[in-house]
Design an enzyme around this catalytic site. Structure first.
Site, PDB file in Angstrom:
ATOM      1  N   ASP A   1       0.864  -1.171   0.000  1.00 57.67           N
ATOM      2  CA  ASP A   1       0.000   0.000   0.000  1.00 57.67           C
ATOM      3  C   ASP A   1       0.906   1.228   0.000  1.00 57.67           C
ATOM      4  O   ASP A   1       1.654   1.460   0.948  1.00 57.67           O
ATOM      5  CB  ASP A   1      -0.911  -0.014   1.240  1.00 57.67           C
ATOM      6  CG  ASP A   1      -1.940   1.107   1.221  1.00 57.67           C
ATOM      7  OD1 ASP A   1      -1.709   2.130   0.541  1.00 57.67           O
ATOM      8  OD2 ASP A   1      -2.964   0.978   1.914  1.00 57.67           O
TER       9      ASP A   1
ATOM     10  N   TYR B   1      -5.368  11.299  -3.574  1.00 54.07           N
ATOM     11  CA  TYR B   1      -5.752  12.590  -2.989  1.00 54.07           C
ATOM     12  C   TYR B   1      -4.760  13.133  -1.977  1.00 54.07           C
ATOM     13  O   TYR B   1      -4.958  14.226  -1.448  1.00 54.07           O
ATOM     14  CB  TYR B   1      -7.149  12.528  -2.370  1.00 54.07           C
ATOM     15  CG  TYR B   1      -7.409  11.366  -1.432  1.00 54.07           C
ATOM     16  CD1 TYR B   1      -6.992  11.396  -0.118  1.00 54.07           C
ATOM     17  CD2 TYR B   1      -8.100  10.248  -1.886  1.00 54.07           C
ATOM     18  CE1 TYR B   1      -7.237  10.334   0.737  1.00 54.07           C
ATOM     19  CE2 TYR B   1      -8.359   9.182  -1.052  1.00 54.07           C
ATOM     20  CZ  TYR B   1      -7.922   9.231   0.266  1.00 54.07           C
ATOM     21  OH  TYR B   1      -8.163   8.169   1.112  1.00 54.07           O
ATOM     22  N   LYS B   2      -3.699  12.416  -1.708  1.00 54.20           N
ATOM     23  CA  LYS B   2      -2.686  12.933  -0.774  1.00 54.20           C
ATOM     24  C   LYS B   2      -1.614  13.692  -1.551  1.00 54.20           C
ATOM     25  O   LYS B   2      -1.820  14.824  -1.977  1.00 54.20           O
ATOM     26  CB  LYS B   2      -2.112  11.788   0.052  1.00 54.20           C
ATOM     27  CG  LYS B   2      -3.138  11.113   0.968  1.00 54.20           C
ATOM     28  CD  LYS B   2      -2.493  10.017   1.798  1.00 54.20           C
ATOM     29  CE  LYS B   2      -3.437   9.432   2.822  1.00 54.20           C
ATOM     30  NZ  LYS B   2      -4.563   8.672   2.244  1.00 54.20           N
TER      31      LYS B   2
END
Length: 405
Positions: free
Chosen positions: A192, A217-218
């Protein structure tokens, strides 16, 4: 420290990129590891998609604007940023959904093995996915402490699933070492990359990783709920079969056959209709991060986090660091432990310094080097010192828990 910070900012080779993001006045944003800032180019791109591609060209845009190719196109742009080749990555769905797909695919490729090995304290959605599959009789969950993972790899383990950069502490795994150990035990590996992609160098192919997922989205600044991405090693592209056999993963989706035949490549990971607005926004963020370059971003993030620690030390701030002290062993964040971390976080937000809190006692600061300055580090350290010295965090309004922390 402020004078030193301004000197460092003047010599920062990335300083021009700050102007490519929308940053509210009076805010020091240290939460880019949860939601990246908005690139200034994104609203115009979304307006183009909405007004022209959707509003004017309507359904024709699946062909004329290349909507149908967006998942593969954005995935191909993400690929070199995570050490992969373009045909191994696709942008689609959420991290959680992609985890389900790839865990299922890995288990199907490992007959006679059902154990998915991870660590306690891994990001909850990763553990929840294993738990859900265990309740369906598809998998068995096994957790081992970080220092005992290699010893826990035996001939019952089908898949080792870990988060490369830990969401709470920021500690990074040695991806090459653990992948090699898993392969030696006959297991596959799923990484991940949600807190690594777009922030620090990742070499999936170089480490011989099998599968990976990550969110958009980070550090990729794709916007709230942006599509995620998934990686499948070339050697597994033919054998891997995912369980969500939606029409977009079909070899010929517009043949409208009654029988499912998986697409031959990475497109088999698609399921439903691609979210065009989300993918268009994500593409802007990915292009910007690619333009800056991962190596330059990582070098600056290390410098920012070390400077922040120096500022805290000079101000005499005594707070328990839970991230590794060696910047080479952590991602682009620093995390601290304090029994009143939530209230301290809220007090800082009240001053315009936005970090975040992770239950039960972690105060977390993310360093997104594309838009942060050394001056931000000096000022954030000053605010944290003042909040702790004055007991400002004890005010009643800072004690009330919001739905999102």
């Amino acid at each position: 420290m402020l004078e030193r910070a301004r000197f460092l900012d003047a010599g920062d080779p990335l300083r021009e990129f700050r102007d490519r993001f929308m940053l509210p006045d009076g805010v020091i944003y240290l939460d880019g590891n949860s939601l990246g800032c908005l690139p200034k180019a994104t609203p115009a791109r979304l307006e183009e998609v909405v007004r022209e591609e959707w509003g004017r060209d309507l359904i024709r845009s699946w062909n004329t604007a290349g909507w149908i190719d967006l998942p593969a196109r954005v995935g191909a742009k993400i690929a070199p940023l995570i050490g992969a080749r373009p045909h191994q990555v696709i942008a689609c769905d959420s991290t959680s959904v992609n985890l389900f797909k790839l865990i299922s695919a890995a288990l199907a490729m490992q007959p006679g093995r059902k154990v998915v090995l991870s660590e306690p304290g891994n990001f909850p959605t990763d553990l929840y996915m294993i738990d859900g599959m265990e309740r369906q009789g598809l998998a068995k969950r096994r957790l081992a402490e970080r220092g005992q993972l290699i010893e826990a790899l035996d001939d019952s383990v089908a898949l080792l699933m870990l988060t490369h950069t830990h969401y709470k502490t920021g500690e990074t795994f040695d991806m090459a070492e653990l992948t090699r150990a898993a392969h030696d035990a006959g297991a596959l590996v799923l990484w991940d990359l949600s807190h690594s992609g777009g922030a620090l160098p990742v070499d999936l192919d170089g480490c011989a990783a099998d599968f990976a997922v990550g969110c958009g989205y980070k550090y990729f600044n794709g916007g709230p709920g942006a599509p995620a991405y998934a990686f499948v090693a070339e050697k597994h592209l033919e054998a891997a079969r995912q369980p969500l056999t939606g029409w977009m993963g079909h070899a010929a989706p517009f043949a409208f056959s009654d029988d499912y035949e998986a697409a031959p490549g990475i497109e088999k990971l698609l399921c439903g209709t691609p979210p065009i607005l989300g993918l268009a926004a994500l593409e802007v963020g990915v292009d910007l991060i690619a333009e800056i370059g991962i190596d330059r971003l990582y070098a600056k993030s290390q410098a920012l986090s070390e400077f922040f620690r120096q500022c805290l030390s000079e101000r005499g701030v005594a707070i328990d660091l839970v991230s590794p002290t060696d910047p080479a062993r952590r991602g682009s964040q620093l995390s601290f432990r304090h029994q009143d971390a939530y209230a301290i976080c809220q007090a800082l937000i009240g001053r315009g310094v936005i970090g975040d809190f992770r239950d039960p006692d972690i105060l977390r600061f993310g360093f997104a080097p594309a838009y942060l300055r050394f001056e931000d580090m000096a000022e954030a350290a000053r605010h944290l010192a003042e909040v702790l010295e004055t007991g400002e965090w004890q005010r009643g309004e800072f004690q009330e828990r919001a739905a999102v922390t």
